[in-house]
Design a protein around this motif. Structure first.
Motif, PDB file in Angstrom:
ATOM      1  N   ARG A 548      30.453  73.618   7.239  1.00  0.00           N
ATOM      2  CA  ARG A 548      29.062  74.037   7.059  1.00  0.00           C
ATOM      3  C   ARG A 548      28.236  72.864   6.574  1.00  0.00           C
ATOM      4  O   ARG A 548      28.552  72.259   5.573  1.00  0.00           O
ATOM      5  CB  ARG A 548      28.970  75.177   6.044  1.00  0.00           C
ATOM      6  CG  ARG A 548      29.339  76.535   6.606  1.00  0.00           C
ATOM      7  CD  ARG A 548      29.618  77.515   5.525  1.00  0.00           C
ATOM      8  NE  ARG A 548      30.846  77.183   4.836  1.00  0.00           N
ATOM      9  CZ  ARG A 548      31.298  77.844   3.774  1.00  0.00           C
ATOM     10  NH1 ARG A 548      30.610  78.857   3.282  1.00  0.00           N
ATOM     11  NH2 ARG A 548      32.430  77.503   3.185  1.00  0.00           N
ATOM     12  N   SER A 549      27.234  72.416   7.282  1.00  0.00           N
ATOM     13  CA  SER A 549      26.691  72.981   8.507  1.00  0.00           C
ATOM     14  C   SER A 549      26.484  71.841   9.499  1.00  0.00           C
ATOM     15  O   SER A 549      25.407  71.653  10.028  1.00  0.00           O
ATOM     16  CB  SER A 549      25.349  73.671   8.232  1.00  0.00           C
ATOM     17  OG  SER A 549      25.420  74.461   7.058  1.00  0.00           O
ATOM     18  N   GLN A 574      38.104  75.675   3.970  1.00  0.00           N
ATOM     19  CA  GLN A 574      39.295  76.289   3.384  1.00  0.00           C
ATOM     20  C   GLN A 574      38.879  77.567   2.666  1.00  0.00           C
ATOM     21  O   GLN A 574      39.069  77.731   1.462  1.00  0.00           O
ATOM     22  CB  GLN A 574      39.990  75.311   2.426  1.00  0.00           C
ATOM     23  CG  GLN A 574      40.624  74.143   3.147  1.00  0.00           C
ATOM     24  CD  GLN A 574      41.877  74.532   3.917  1.00  0.00           C
ATOM     25  OE1 GLN A 574      42.970  74.575   3.376  1.00  0.00           O
ATOM     26  NE2 GLN A 574      41.731  74.848   5.211  1.00  0.00           N
ATOM     27  N   ASP A 575      38.272  78.443   3.422  1.00  0.00           N
ATOM     28  CA  ASP A 575      37.764  79.683   2.847  1.00  0.00           C
ATOM     29  C   ASP A 575      37.918  80.768   3.906  1.00  0.00           C
ATOM     30  O   ASP A 575      37.844  80.489   5.103  1.00  0.00           O
ATOM     31  CB  ASP A 575      36.278  79.484   2.479  1.00  0.00           C
ATOM     32  CG  ASP A 575      35.753  80.589   1.576  1.00  0.00           C
ATOM     33  OD1 ASP A 575      36.528  81.492   1.213  1.00  0.00           O
ATOM     34  OD2 ASP A 575      34.551  80.539   1.246  1.00  0.00           O
ATOM     35  N   ILE A 578      35.522  81.912   7.554  1.00  0.00           N
ATOM     36  CA  ILE A 578      34.527  80.890   7.919  1.00  0.00           C
ATOM     37  C   ILE A 578      35.039  80.121   9.142  1.00  0.00           C
ATOM     38  O   ILE A 578      35.371  78.940   9.052  1.00  0.00           O
ATOM     39  CB  ILE A 578      34.228  79.920   6.752  1.00  0.00           C
ATOM     40  CG1 ILE A 578      33.941  80.652   5.450  1.00  0.00           C
ATOM     41  CG2 ILE A 578      33.052  79.020   7.117  1.00  0.00           C
ATOM     42  CD1 ILE A 578      32.579  81.332   5.360  1.00  0.00           C
ATOM     43  N   SER A 621      26.440  79.985   8.599  1.00  0.00           N
ATOM     44  CA  SER A 621      25.729  79.763   7.342  1.00  0.00           C
ATOM     45  C   SER A 621      24.237  79.747   7.619  1.00  0.00           C
ATOM     46  O   SER A 621      23.804  79.849   8.764  1.00  0.00           O
ATOM     47  CB  SER A 621      26.122  78.410   6.740  1.00  0.00           C
ATOM     48  OG  SER A 621      25.583  77.375   7.547  1.00  0.00           O
ATOM     49  N   ALA A 622      23.481  79.562   6.560  1.00  0.00           N
ATOM     50  CA  ALA A 622      22.024  79.528   6.706  1.00  0.00           C
ATOM     51  C   ALA A 622      21.578  78.376   7.612  1.00  0.00           C
ATOM     52  O   ALA A 622      20.510  78.428   8.205  1.00  0.00           O
ATOM     53  CB  ALA A 622      21.377  79.397   5.337  1.00  0.00           C
ATOM     54  N   LEU A 623      22.404  77.330   7.704  1.00  0.00           N
ATOM     55  CA  LEU A 623      22.038  76.167   8.514  1.00  0.00           C
ATOM     56  C   LEU A 623      22.834  76.111   9.816  1.00  0.00           C
ATOM     57  O   LEU A 623      23.044  75.046  10.387  1.00  0.00           O
ATOM     58  CB  LEU A 623      22.228  74.894   7.694  1.00  0.00           C
ATOM     59  CG  LEU A 623      21.302  74.832   6.472  1.00  0.00           C
ATOM     60  CD1 LEU A 623      21.748  73.748   5.521  1.00  0.00           C
ATOM     61  CD2 LEU A 623      19.865  74.615   6.914  1.00  0.00           C
TER      62      LEU A 623
ATOM     63  N   TYR B  37      30.810  87.295  -1.133  1.00  0.00           N
ATOM     64  CA  TYR B  37      32.081  86.997  -1.800  1.00  0.00           C
ATOM     65  C   TYR B  37      32.502  88.207  -2.626  1.00  0.00           C
ATOM     66  O   TYR B  37      32.441  88.180  -3.850  1.00  0.00           O
ATOM     67  CB  TYR B  37      31.958  85.753  -2.681  1.00  0.00           C
ATOM     68  CG  TYR B  37      31.818  84.493  -1.862  1.00  0.00           C
ATOM     69  CD1 TYR B  37      32.948  83.881  -1.328  1.00  0.00           C
ATOM     70  CD2 TYR B  37      30.579  83.950  -1.578  1.00  0.00           C
ATOM     71  CE1 TYR B  37      32.835  82.754  -0.534  1.00  0.00           C
ATOM     72  CE2 TYR B  37      30.448  82.819  -0.789  1.00  0.00           C
ATOM     73  CZ  TYR B  37      31.583  82.222  -0.280  1.00  0.00           C
ATOM     74  OH  TYR B  37      31.479  81.120   0.501  1.00  0.00           O
ATOM     75  N   ILE B  56      35.125  75.670  -2.773  1.00  0.00           N
ATOM     76  CA  ILE B  56      34.190  76.608  -2.150  1.00  0.00           C
ATOM     77  C   ILE B  56      32.820  76.495  -2.830  1.00  0.00           C
ATOM     78  O   ILE B  56      31.781  76.471  -2.157  1.00  0.00           O
ATOM     79  CB  ILE B  56      34.742  78.042  -2.245  1.00  0.00           C
ATOM     80  CG1 ILE B  56      36.047  78.149  -1.431  1.00  0.00           C
ATOM     81  CG2 ILE B  56      33.722  79.056  -1.751  1.00  0.00           C
ATOM     82  CD1 ILE B  56      36.778  79.462  -1.578  1.00  0.00           C
ATOM     83  N   GLY B  59      31.079  73.514  -1.684  1.00  0.00           N
ATOM     84  CA  GLY B  59      30.542  73.723  -0.338  1.00  0.00           C
ATOM     85  C   GLY B  59      29.210  74.447  -0.387  1.00  0.00           C
ATOM     86  O   GLY B  59      28.283  74.132   0.364  1.00  0.00           O
ATOM     87  N   HIS B  62      25.902  72.438  -1.696  1.00  0.00           N
ATOM     88  CA  HIS B  62      25.187  71.425  -0.901  1.00  0.00           C
ATOM     89  C   HIS B  62      23.891  71.969  -0.301  1.00  0.00           C
ATOM     90  O   HIS B  62      22.996  71.219   0.013  1.00  0.00           O
ATOM     91  CB  HIS B  62      26.112  70.787   0.141  1.00  0.00           C
ATOM     92  CG  HIS B  62      26.105  71.427   1.483  1.00  0.00           C
ATOM     93  ND1 HIS B  62      26.859  72.527   1.793  1.00  0.00           N
ATOM     94  CD2 HIS B  62      25.418  71.118   2.622  1.00  0.00           C
ATOM     95  CE1 HIS B  62      26.645  72.854   3.051  1.00  0.00           C
ATOM     96  NE2 HIS B  62      25.780  72.025   3.582  1.00  0.00           N
ATOM     97  N   TYR B  63      23.797  73.290  -0.176  1.00  0.00           N
ATOM     98  CA  TYR B  63      22.538  73.850   0.344  1.00  0.00           C
ATOM     99  C   TYR B  63      21.371  73.578  -0.588  1.00  0.00           C
ATOM    100  O   TYR B  63      20.257  73.355  -0.155  1.00  0.00           O
ATOM    101  CB  TYR B  63      22.651  75.381   0.502  1.00  0.00           C
ATOM    102  CG  TYR B  63      23.618  75.803   1.560  1.00  0.00           C
ATOM    103  CD1 TYR B  63      23.381  75.501   2.898  1.00  0.00           C
ATOM    104  CD2 TYR B  63      24.775  76.493   1.232  1.00  0.00           C
ATOM    105  CE1 TYR B  63      24.269  75.875   3.874  1.00  0.00           C
ATOM    106  CE2 TYR B  63      25.676  76.874   2.215  1.00  0.00           C
ATOM    107  CZ  TYR B  63      25.417  76.568   3.521  1.00  0.00           C
ATOM    108  OH  TYR B  63      26.295  76.928   4.486  1.00  0.00           O
ATOM    109  N   ILE B 138      17.607  73.591   1.063  1.00  0.00           N
ATOM    110  CA  ILE B 138      16.909  74.753   0.487  1.00  0.00           C
ATOM    111  C   ILE B 138      16.278  74.349  -0.833  1.00  0.00           C
ATOM    112  O   ILE B 138      16.966  73.869  -1.745  1.00  0.00           O
ATOM    113  CB  ILE B 138      17.896  75.922   0.267  1.00  0.00           C
ATOM    114  CG1 ILE B 138      18.460  76.402   1.604  1.00  0.00           C
ATOM    115  CG2 ILE B 138      17.210  77.078  -0.468  1.00  0.00           C
ATOM    116  CD1 ILE B 138      19.522  77.462   1.486  1.00  0.00           C
TER     117      ILE B 138
END
Lengths: 656, 192
Positions: A548-549, A574-575, A578, A621-623, B37, B56, B59, B62-63, B138
């Motif tokens: 992502r992303s 690693q989730d 996804i 994802s949002a992106l 989640y 996680i 990850g 980063h937004y 964002i």
């Protein structure tokens, strides 16, 4: 006055006509059925229901009691949704001796068993058309292995298993000559054979191998089930067309009053196979396995098969007469009763394993069929269920001494008692029911809670959709004395048979993502810094990552028309849940759907110059919309150096 | 110079034993929950490491342009265990010298370490929550993402709960014992 009387009579006549209108399917559901199938948001279903996909070639998974479709598992057909059969990793799963066969007709399913009970490890599936048997892993719901069956056509009585999954069977529906012999069709009796293949299953890995193949006279093996408990050593196959017709079977294979249930002592067969009574004959068939480590399917072409001829193997096989064109051969949870279902018969014969053994001991035979002893019908019979309905097909059990038989012609499920063979209840189905399924209903421990009927015709059940209608399954509550219809739910393909198990058996074993440190795919990129583009002649390998992303690299130049471009995309996530997709403009095959920690490859050969955008196809994802890039394809021989990168475009770094 | 009471001596052993738990269990946990989640995400802070769903969380960060969390970025993971080891050894010295004054100093040192580490934790959270990448995809006007030092806070779509874990509670217990024992020792010395 007279006129008034006439009018009144006319009104009465119309009213009475209304009242004797024929019954319809309306209002067959009684009581509070809705709340019994309602699974509230946030709650799980109680059972997994694995349903064969028929001509769709895949397996579908539904939750019970809600009837919600929760998964499609591609098995014998390519599946655009996730690239199965298209990606470089999975193409080999569909290899056969006739090349890559991208479709099949998937009829029956069987869950692996230990001690006659479900063990939640594997699901076996058969392919009817290009005879194959597949093994699906129930921790990741993926097809792990596909084994082609030689000397067979119409792999119908398959993939039923013995009590400890020692063997999975594959029986021929259409008799054919062994090998690829070119013979006149009219030489059926002389040259055509049916085979019953016993596939051994490795206890730990699940790996399949054809242990031996029993060569039987030419006839149509239809269905089968293994013995249980006292009958553990035996396997029972139903057959029809013992007339050995090869044309107009509709009439010519329906002449005899009785066909057979073929009783095979597989323990004896195993001994004969080990003691060298068999013959190793040349046979070529594909064996495809998916290696979890390298994440790649590979094919081994097998060269021979061990065959057993009943003539050389006394006491291995007996025939039991069974009226008339039997379909199911179903064994009750105690292992004592074998229910034959003559689809053209007006009764259900129930055989007793004890009596069969006594008959064999006393040689109560009425002759032989190509040298195989035929046991006297009465000597093997426990009794007959009288007037059960029309077209008995298949029987499942509730573990409480009751049997349920589907009636194809009269469209109903009939409940009857094994001990005294009395019909206890009947419930209509909509319409033309084939197989039925009770979770665990063909094991030693049926759950006895629900019964699912898989129907062939669905007129009037759902909103009409042109000439092509979906198939239908119906859920019945069988906990009480009377069966109660709770729910209709649509299914895809033509489901033939299903299997069900309690969700708790496998729900918590599900793989959530693949550990990227165990990714040994030869084209893996372990991190964005390891991404690269490598040219070797006209082959271009793009080692790409997805997280992502963004995709890395997302700009690639220096690729030419006529190149063979391989995109090897590693999903670095690693989730759970996804995945990332990968598609490129004008790709002639399909996209990829790459699970977290996995690498998948797709081949793309551009035929025109231009700019080809590529992007993630799974809304991650949002992106997600921004997760894209460009491939520049230049004319052959153009002076464009190889460049690639994300953010910074490196020139020619990896050019060879 | 007055000697320690028996209870005072026992309290030294108890504090040291409680502090050993810091090497056995996490001391702090930050739990996050959001609709996507359902099982929640959890970050466990140990005396020398940060574990749990850190990858996680990184990850997701980063937004909004938060920097990612890596064990190597924390000098605390070296100096905190060292400080506490020294503190525990000093406890043995206090026990050996058997002087009330030593005990008061030792308890004082603990108070200092405790306040300083809480301040450090707060500063760390502040930095992570406020120093955002200006190029982040964002941007929510006026929004910072500092997790709560202790307790519950809603950060965009996430509910965040910050609280001590097993070793954290042991640490708090050690503090309570130290304060209580100091008062007890003090009272014993003024009322003979």
């Amino acid at each position: 006055m007279k006129r008034a009387l006439i009018t009144l009579c006319a009104v009465a006549a119309v009213a009475s006509l209304q009242s004797c209108k024929m019954k319809t399917a309306d209002s067959v559901v009684s009581g509070d059925a809705a709340s019994r199938v309602y699974v509230a948001p946030g709650k799980y279903d109680e059972f997994y229901n694995f349903v064969s996909g028929g001509f769709s070639g895949n397996v579908t998974v539904y939750g019970l009691p809600s009837g919600r479709l929760i998964k499609t598992i591609p098995v014998f057909s390519v599946f655009p949704e996730n690239g199965y059969g298209y990606s470089e990793e999975t193409k080999a799963m569909l290899n056969t001796t006739n090349g890559k066969v991208d479709w099949d007709d998937q009829h029956h399913l069987e869950l692996s068993q230990t001690n006659g009970k479900q063990d939640g490890r594997w699901l076996f599936a058969n392919a009817n058309n290009t005879p194959r048997v597949a093994r699906i892993d129930l921790t990741n719901f993926r097809t792990q292995e596909i084994l082609q069956i030689p000397n067979s056509a119409g792999n119908h009585s398959s993939p039923f298993t013995t009590e400890n999954t020692e063997y999975v069977v594959a029986g021929t529906r259409f008799s054919v000559p062994l090998g690829d012999a070119d013979v006149p069709i009219s030489s059926f009796k002389k040259n055509f054979k049916s085979t019953a293949s016993f596939i051994s299953v490795d206890k730990n890995s699940g790996h399949m191998k054809i242990a031996f193949q029993i060569v039987l006279p030419g006839m149509n093996l239809d269905l089968s089930h293994a013995g249980k408990g006292p009958s553990h050593d035996w396997f029972f196959f139903s057959c029809y067309n013992t007339e050995q017709a090869y044309t107009m079977l509709e009439v010519n294979a329906s002449q005899k009053d009785k066909d057979f249930i073929v009783a095979v002592n597989w323990k004896k067969a195993e001994e004969y196979a080990k003691s060298g009574k068999g013959h190793i004959v040349p046979a070529s068939y594909a064996h495809n396995t998916f290696d979890e480590n390298t994440q790649k399917a590979s094919t081994v072409m097998e060269k021979d098969v061990l065959t057993l001829d009943p003539k050389d193997c006394p006491d291995m096989i007996y025939m039991i007469p069974c009226p008339k064109s039997p379909h199911g051969a179903d064994v009750d949870p105690t292992g004592e009763y074998i229910v034959g279902s003559g689809k053209l018969a007006a009764l259900i014969p129930v055989f007793s394993f004890d009596k069969i053994q006594t008959a064999i001991k006393n040689k109560s035979f009425e002759g032989d069929f190509y040298g195989i002893p035929v046991i006297k019908y009465e000597a093997a019979l426990h009794g007959e269920v009288k007037k059960p309905g029309l077209g008995p097909l298949h029987t499942e059990f509730d573990g409480k001494g009751n049997a349920y038989t589907s009636m194809f012609l009269s469209s109903e499920v009939v409940k009857w008692r094994l001990s005294d063979l009395q019909v206890l209840d009947r419930a209509p189905t909509y319409y033309s029911v084939g197989h039925i399924m009770i979770p665990g209903g063909d094991t030693r421990e049926p759950s006895g809670k629900y019964l699912v009927a898989y129907d062939k015709i669905t007129k009037d059940r759902y909103l009409p959709t042109g000439p092509e209608l979906c198939q239908s399954a119906q859920l019945y509550d069988i906990t009480g004395d009377k069966m109660q219809l709770l729910l209709d739910f649509p299914t895809t393909g033509e489901p033939h048979y299903g299997q069900g198990l309690p969700a708790s058996m496998i729900k918590d074993k599900q793989v959530k993502y693949f550990d990227i440190n165990k990714n040994h795919n030869e084209f893996v990129s372990m991190g964005e810094k390891k991404t690269k583009v490598v040219r070797t002649g006209n082959r271009v390998d793009v080692y790409m990552t997805a997280i992502r992303s963004h995709l890395t690299p997302d700009n690639i130049e220096g690729v030419f028309v006529g190149d063979e471009v391989y995109f090897h995309v590693t999903n670095l996530e690693q989730d759970w849940d996804i995945p990332h997709g990968f598609a490129i403009k004008n790709s002639p095959s399909v996209d990829l759907l790459i699970m977290p920690g996995e690498t998948q490859s797709i081949k793309f050969s551009p035929v025109k110059q231009g700019i080809y955008p590529f992007y993630c196809t799974d809304f991650c994802s949002a992106l997600h919309q921004e997760m894209s890039g460009y491939l520049r394809v230049s004319p052959k021989g153009a002076n464009v150096p190889l460049k690639f990168g994300s953010g910074v475009i490196a020139p020619e770094t990896a050019a060879k | 110079m007055k000697k320690l009471t028996k209870s005072g001596k026992i309290s030294i052993i108890a504090v040291i034993v409680l502090l050993v738990s810091l090497w056995l269990f996490p001391m702090w946990q930050i739990d996050l929950r959001a609709p996507q989640y359902p099982g929640g995400l959890s970050m466990k802070i140990w005396i020398n490491d940060v574990k749990g769903d850190v990858d996680i969380i990184n990850g997701l960060n980063h937004y909004i342009g938060m920097s990612t969390i890596h064990k190597r970025d924390f000098p605390e993971f070296v100096f905190l265990p060292t400080t506490l080891l020294i503190f525990m050894m000093l406890g043995m010295v206090v026990l050996f010298l058997n002087k009330k004054v030593g005990y008061y100093l030792w308890a004082g040192a603990f108070t200092f370490i405790a306040i300083f580490s809480f301040y450090d934790f707060y500063k760390w959270e502040y930095n992570y929550g406020h120093n955002l990448d200006p190029a982040a995809p964002i941007k929510v006007p006026g929004m910072s993402y500092q997790p709560p030092l202790f307790g519950y806070k809603k950060l965009l779509n996430f509910e965040v709960l910050s609280q001590p874990d097993i070793a954290g509670w042991c640490y708090i217990c050690a503090g309570v014992i130290l304060v209580a024992a100091t008062i007890y020792e003090w009272k014993k010395s003024v009322t003979p």
